[in-house]
Design an enzyme around this catalytic site. Structure first.
Site, PDB file in Angstrom:
ATOM      1  N   ASP A  86       0.873  -1.184   0.000  1.00  0.00           N
ATOM      2  CA  ASP A  86       0.000   0.000   0.000  1.00  0.00           C
ATOM      3  C   ASP A  86       0.913   1.239   0.000  1.00  0.00           C
ATOM      4  O   ASP A  86       1.873   1.311   0.757  1.00  0.00           O
ATOM      5  CB  ASP A  86      -0.884  -0.027   1.251  1.00  0.00           C
ATOM      6  CG  ASP A  86      -2.055   0.928   1.144  1.00  0.00           C
ATOM      7  OD1 ASP A  86      -3.203   0.463   1.219  1.00  0.00           O
ATOM      8  OD2 ASP A  86      -1.811   2.157   1.010  1.00  0.00           O
ATOM      9  N   ILE A  87       0.621   2.204  -0.877  1.00  0.00           N
ATOM     10  CA  ILE A  87       1.510   3.390  -0.947  1.00  0.00           C
ATOM     11  C   ILE A  87       1.281   4.346   0.210  1.00  0.00           C
ATOM     12  O   ILE A  87       2.090   5.236   0.428  1.00  0.00           O
ATOM     13  CB  ILE A  87       1.388   4.212  -2.260  1.00  0.00           C
ATOM     14  CG1 ILE A  87      -0.054   4.347  -2.706  1.00  0.00           C
ATOM     15  CG2 ILE A  87       2.294   3.698  -3.344  1.00  0.00           C
ATOM     16  CD1 ILE A  87      -0.226   5.452  -3.731  1.00  0.00           C
ATOM     17  N   GLN A 127     -14.695   1.490   1.276  1.00  0.00           N
ATOM     18  CA  GLN A 127     -13.922   1.123   0.082  1.00  0.00           C
ATOM     19  C   GLN A 127     -13.703   2.354  -0.797  1.00  0.00           C
ATOM     20  O   GLN A 127     -14.641   3.120  -1.038  1.00  0.00           O
ATOM     21  CB  GLN A 127     -14.649   0.032  -0.723  1.00  0.00           C
ATOM     22  CG  GLN A 127     -13.836  -0.469  -1.914  1.00  0.00           C
ATOM     23  CD  GLN A 127     -14.511  -1.630  -2.666  1.00  0.00           C
ATOM     24  OE1 GLN A 127     -15.695  -1.887  -2.487  1.00  0.00           O
ATOM     25  NE2 GLN A 127     -13.749  -2.307  -3.497  1.00  0.00           N
ATOM     26  N   HIS A 147      -9.589  -5.974  -2.630  1.00  0.00           N
ATOM     27  CA  HIS A 147      -8.262  -6.093  -2.013  1.00  0.00           C
ATOM     28  C   HIS A 147      -8.410  -6.409  -0.540  1.00  0.00           C
ATOM     29  O   HIS A 147      -9.325  -5.939   0.119  1.00  0.00           O
ATOM     30  CB  HIS A 147      -7.431  -4.832  -2.225  1.00  0.00           C
ATOM     31  CG  HIS A 147      -8.148  -3.566  -1.889  1.00  0.00           C
ATOM     32  ND1 HIS A 147      -9.053  -2.987  -2.744  1.00  0.00           N
ATOM     33  CD2 HIS A 147      -8.110  -2.791  -0.793  1.00  0.00           C
ATOM     34  CE1 HIS A 147      -9.532  -1.886  -2.196  1.00  0.00           C
ATOM     35  NE2 HIS A 147      -8.988  -1.748  -0.997  1.00  0.00           N
ATOM     36  N   HIS A 151      -6.406  -6.044   2.950  1.00  0.00           N
ATOM     37  CA  HIS A 151      -5.292  -5.363   3.615  1.00  0.00           C
ATOM     38  C   HIS A 151      -4.656  -6.340   4.610  1.00  0.00           C
ATOM     39  O   HIS A 151      -5.378  -6.983   5.389  1.00  0.00           O
ATOM     40  CB  HIS A 151      -5.800  -4.165   4.426  1.00  0.00           C
ATOM     41  CG  HIS A 151      -6.458  -3.087   3.629  1.00  0.00           C
ATOM     42  ND1 HIS A 151      -5.812  -1.923   3.265  1.00  0.00           N
ATOM     43  CD2 HIS A 151      -7.723  -2.973   3.139  1.00  0.00           C
ATOM     44  CE1 HIS A 151      -6.649  -1.139   2.595  1.00  0.00           C
ATOM     45  NE2 HIS A 151      -7.821  -1.751   2.498  1.00  0.00           N
TER      46      HIS A 151
HETATM   47  P1  AMP Z   1      -9.873   0.727   0.572  1.00  0.00           P
HETATM   48  O1  AMP Z   1     -10.398   1.778   1.511  1.00  0.00           O
HETATM   49  O2  AMP Z   1      -9.930  -0.644   1.201  1.00  0.00           O
HETATM   50  O3  AMP Z   1     -10.508   0.779  -0.801  1.00  0.00           O
HETATM   51  O4  AMP Z   1      -8.332   1.045   0.449  1.00  0.00           O
HETATM   52  C1  AMP Z   1      -7.670   1.388  -0.720  1.00  0.00           C
HETATM   53  C2  AMP Z   1      -6.199   1.375  -0.390  1.00  0.00           C
HETATM   54  O5  AMP Z   1      -5.468   1.475  -1.582  1.00  0.00           O
HETATM   55  C3  AMP Z   1      -5.723   2.524   0.518  1.00  0.00           C
HETATM   56  O6  AMP Z   1      -5.105   1.969   1.674  1.00  0.00           O
HETATM   57  C4  AMP Z   1      -4.734   3.289  -0.351  1.00  0.00           C
HETATM   58  O7  AMP Z   1      -3.645   3.795   0.380  1.00  0.00           O
HETATM   59  C5  AMP Z   1      -4.300   2.247  -1.335  1.00  0.00           C
HETATM   60  N1  AMP Z   1      -3.852   2.708  -2.642  1.00  0.00           N
HETATM   61  C6  AMP Z   1      -4.445   3.597  -3.453  1.00  0.00           C
HETATM   62  N2  AMP Z   1      -3.757   3.742  -4.606  1.00  0.00           N
HETATM   63  C7  AMP Z   1      -2.695   2.899  -4.517  1.00  0.00           C
HETATM   64  C8  AMP Z   1      -1.616   2.571  -5.394  1.00  0.00           C
HETATM   65  N3  AMP Z   1      -1.475   3.154  -6.581  1.00  0.00           N
HETATM   66  N4  AMP Z   1      -0.712   1.654  -4.972  1.00  0.00           N
HETATM   67  C9  AMP Z   1      -0.834   1.064  -3.760  1.00  0.00           C
HETATM   68  N5  AMP Z   1      -1.839   1.326  -2.898  1.00  0.00           N
HETATM   69  C10 AMP Z   1      -2.753   2.235  -3.266  1.00  0.00           C
END
Ligand code: AMP
Length: 142
Positions: free
Chosen positions: A34-35, A97, A103, A105
């Site tokens: 995760d970035i 989300q 995904h 975590h």
């Molecule tokens: P969610 O709330 O479960 O949809 O979480 C989305 C997650 O994706 C968040 O923790 C973001 O930090 C992560 N995220 C968004 N864009 C990227 C990316 N390009 N690469 C890696 N993680 C990302």
């Protein structure tokens, strides 16, 4: 429910159209950092099959993701000398989300250290690089 959008950012990562810090891949799943990590080593495990979230993924593909998260959790315990692991999955905006390719975590935890709130800070590439190397080394140890 809204249909799966193949232009979402994780679909682009899967197709190699957008960079990521890859940790693991097999026939069914892909895992990358995760970035904006909520803890060091925060990893996302995604299915290769297109699925918006738990409401449209097949049980079989969800099981593949769970198996991937299990693997990453064990590697993360070793790599970060963690005390515990949080596994989370959010489906639809009401659940928090924000990216619409399913995904899971996987977040290593240490006693007394709270998780950062979501999207606190985009981590430095060099730091993420180091975390990815640690996780890949732990996976390679089996
Ligand atoms: P969610 O709330 O479960 O949809 O979480 C989305 C997650 O994706 C968040 O923790 C973001 O930090 C992560 N995220 C968004 N864009 C990227 C990316 N390009 N690469 C890696 N993680 C990302």
């Amino acid at each position: 429910m809204t249909a799966y959008d193949p232009e979402n950012i994780f679909a682009k990562i899967l197709r190699g159209e957008f960079p990521c810090h890859k940790i693991y891949e097999d026939d069914h799943v892909f895992a990358f950092l995760d970035i904006m990590p909520r803890s060091p080593g925060h990893t996302l495990v995604i299915p290769k099959a297109p699925a918006r979230n738990i409401l449209d993924i097949t049980a079989e593909d969800f099981a593949h993701v769970a198996r991937g998260a299990h693997k990453i959790a064990h590697a993360a315990m070793k790599a970060f000398k963690a005390d515990g692991i949080v596994v989370q999955q959010f489906s639809e905006p009401a659940a928090g989300q924000v990216v619409y390719h399913l995904h899971m975590h996987v977040m290593p935890r240490h006693d007394g250290v709270p998780l950062l709130p979501p999207a606190t800070k985009k981590e430095d590439t060099a730091v993420l690089e180091g975390h990815a190397e640690k996780l890949k080394a732990a996976l390679a140890q089996g």
